[in-house]
Design an enzyme around this catalytic site. Structure first.
Site, mmCIF file in Angstrom:
data_model
loop_
_atom_site.group_PDB
_atom_site.id
_atom_site.type_symbol
_atom_site.label_atom_id
_atom_site.label_comp_id
_atom_site.label_asym_id
_atom_site.label_seq_id
_atom_site.Cartn_x
_atom_site.Cartn_y
_atom_site.Cartn_z
ATOM 1 N N PHE A 135 0.674 -1.284 -0.067
ATOM 2 C CA PHE A 135 0.104 -0.048 0.154
ATOM 3 C C PHE A 135 0.839 1.105 -0.153
ATOM 4 O O PHE A 135 1.796 1.403 0.746
ATOM 5 C CB PHE A 135 -1.118 0.181 1.255
ATOM 6 C CG PHE A 135 -1.843 1.189 1.209
ATOM 7 C CD1 PHE A 135 -2.830 0.967 0.447
ATOM 8 C CD2 PHE A 135 -1.614 2.259 1.835
ATOM 9 C CE1 PHE A 135 -3.993 2.226 0.470
ATOM 10 C CE2 PHE A 135 -2.387 3.567 1.818
ATOM 11 C CZ PHE A 135 -3.754 3.358 1.151
ATOM 12 N N ASP A 220 9.319 2.589 1.015
ATOM 13 C CA ASP A 220 8.426 3.259 1.447
ATOM 14 C C ASP A 220 8.225 3.225 2.955
ATOM 15 O O ASP A 220 7.566 2.180 3.496
ATOM 16 C CB ASP A 220 7.006 2.979 0.796
ATOM 17 C CG ASP A 220 5.566 3.526 1.293
ATOM 18 O OD1 ASP A 220 5.659 4.181 2.421
ATOM 19 O OD2 ASP A 220 4.699 3.366 0.661
ATOM 20 N N LYS A 249 3.163 10.270 7.814
ATOM 21 C CA LYS A 249 2.367 10.100 9.198
ATOM 22 C C LYS A 249 3.157 10.573 10.464
ATOM 23 O O LYS A 249 3.111 11.534 10.717
ATOM 24 C CB LYS A 249 2.462 8.441 9.320
ATOM 25 C CG LYS A 249 1.262 7.907 8.158
ATOM 26 C CD LYS A 249 1.078 6.451 8.541
ATOM 27 C CE LYS A 249 0.397 5.633 7.282
ATOM 28 N NZ LYS A 249 -1.167 6.199 7.281
#
Length: 396
Positions: A135, A220, A249
């Site tokens: 993702f 990532d 985040k």
């Protein structure tokens, strides 16, 4: 009669939240409008790395808000320059591009992979290899990179120049590399895909293949970076260095902030005019990002994340032995923990919420625990007690 929750009539139905609205947060706790409090082991999907309303982060935001909010990247933003230097001083990278989110950070990185090859005189090298169960965000580019049919349906015209291979399979990766490949993107610890850490051997193997074929390696670390695994960046566990890395985040502790980091080789082709962002790296984001770095870089803090992880994983193993009809296994790295369930994870999630604890789902029928990195031992104990009650109730 409409099933839309009161107050959500004007919202697109891309989310289906429970009927809970929070009015304030304090540390690891969120307080709803009805007065109920919740132990937050969701952390806004690993965003609130230091919980809610941390005084150092609040002070940094308020101080910058009193000065000025925005000037765009047409002018220097000294807070973001300072943050970029701190990130490069503590990583493989030499250059940083700031964005507002993880998807945007990944978009920048994907452009870097392709632009590098064009600058080398190989414009045919446009294809990028991603991993199954990955993702990377919800933009057109990032859903194409991950290749999840549930996310791509109705949006993509073709494959958009992306290939996917099974996560953890070096032979499949090598077979997929052609003279049209620009680079590889993957999560060192898959989040949505089931809290799956790649082994050190696997990461070293990817590095070797990228070097062999002169393609770029991009990690990532939107979810697994910024101290979440017990090191500042998850790639550090393998002893290798990537060429490109995306962050978001936890880097903003709750304030929208993302970053794409690159070494000199990868960043060389990203010259004036090749990329941009109106809000990326704005003064507010830069100030909060530096405050997050202050906390992360305190002596002994990252070691404390590992200590807490070891504690809670041992407790979870005990619960697995106690509740074999409910729980199967524990996975992850640091305070990025997945708990595979023997019963539907959705049932566990709802019952945890009923008991006053917030968690997330993950792949492979898992519950995902993402507590603030500064969670206390008492709060970890409380979480275990709640999970114990829930397992007892659901298997009675």
């Amino acid at each position: 009669m409409s099933n839309v929750l009161p107050g959500r009539e004007a919202m697109m139905t891309t989310y289906n939240p429970p009927n809970i609205a929070f009015e304030r947060g304090e540390g690891t706790w969120l307080y709803a409008e009805d007065g109920k409090k919740y132990l937050d082991f969701y952390s806004g999907i690993a965003v609130c790395a230091f919980g809610h309303a941390h005084p150092h982060l609040v002070a940094a935001l308020k101080d910058q808000a009193d000065k000025f909010w925005h000037c765009s990247n047409m002018f220097r933003v000294t807070e973001s320059e300072k943050l970029a230097k701190r990130l490069t001083d503590n990583s493989f990278a030499s250059k940083v591009f700031f964005s507002n989110s993880g998807a945007e950070a990944n978009e920048c990185g994907l452009k870097v992979l392709r632009k590098y090859q064009e600058a080398k005189g190989r414009p045919e090298r446009k294809r990028i290899i991603g991993m199954t169960s990955a993702f990377h965000g919800r933009t057109l580019g990032t859903i194409a990179a991950a290749g999840n049919p549930a996310h791509t349906a109705g949006f993509l015209m073709e494959d958009e120049g992306y290939d996917q291979v099974p996560f953890g399979d070096l032979e499949a990766l090598e077979a997929a590399i052609t003279n049209e490949t620009a680079g590889v993107i993957f999560e060192p610890v898959q989040g949505e895909g089931g809290i799956r850490p790649g082994t050190a051997e696997y990461l070293r193997g990817i590095r070797a293949l990228c070097d062999k074929h002169d393609i770029l390696m991009m990690v990532d670390e939107v979810q697994c970076g910024m101290g979440r695994t017990g090191k500042l960046f998850a790639y550090e566990w393998s002893g290798i260095e990537p060429d490109v890395m995306s962050l978001a985040k936890g880097i903003g502790g709750g304030f929208p902030l993302g970053a794409c980091l690159a070494n000199d080789k990868a960043a060389e082709a990203m010259i004036f005019g090749t990329h941009g962002s109106t809000y990326g790296g704005n003064p507010l984001a830069g100030a909060v990002g530096n405050a997050v770095m202050d906390l992360l870089m305190e002596d002994g803090f990252l070691a404390s994340v590992t200590e807490k992880s070891n504690k809670v994983r041992a407790q979870l193993e005990e619960l697995i032995a106690k509740h074999p009809k409910a729980l199967v296994s524990v996975h992850g790295l640091g305070l990025m923990i997945g708990l595979k369930c023997a019963i539907p994870n959705g049932d566990v999630l709802v019952e945890l919420r009923n008991e006053g604890m917030l968690c997330a789902k993950s792949g492979d029928n898992q519950i995902r625990f993402l507590p603030p990195l500064n969670v206390s031992d008492d709060e970890l104990d409380t979480a275990i007690e709640i999970l114990d009650r829930v397992c007892t109730k659901l298997t009675a």
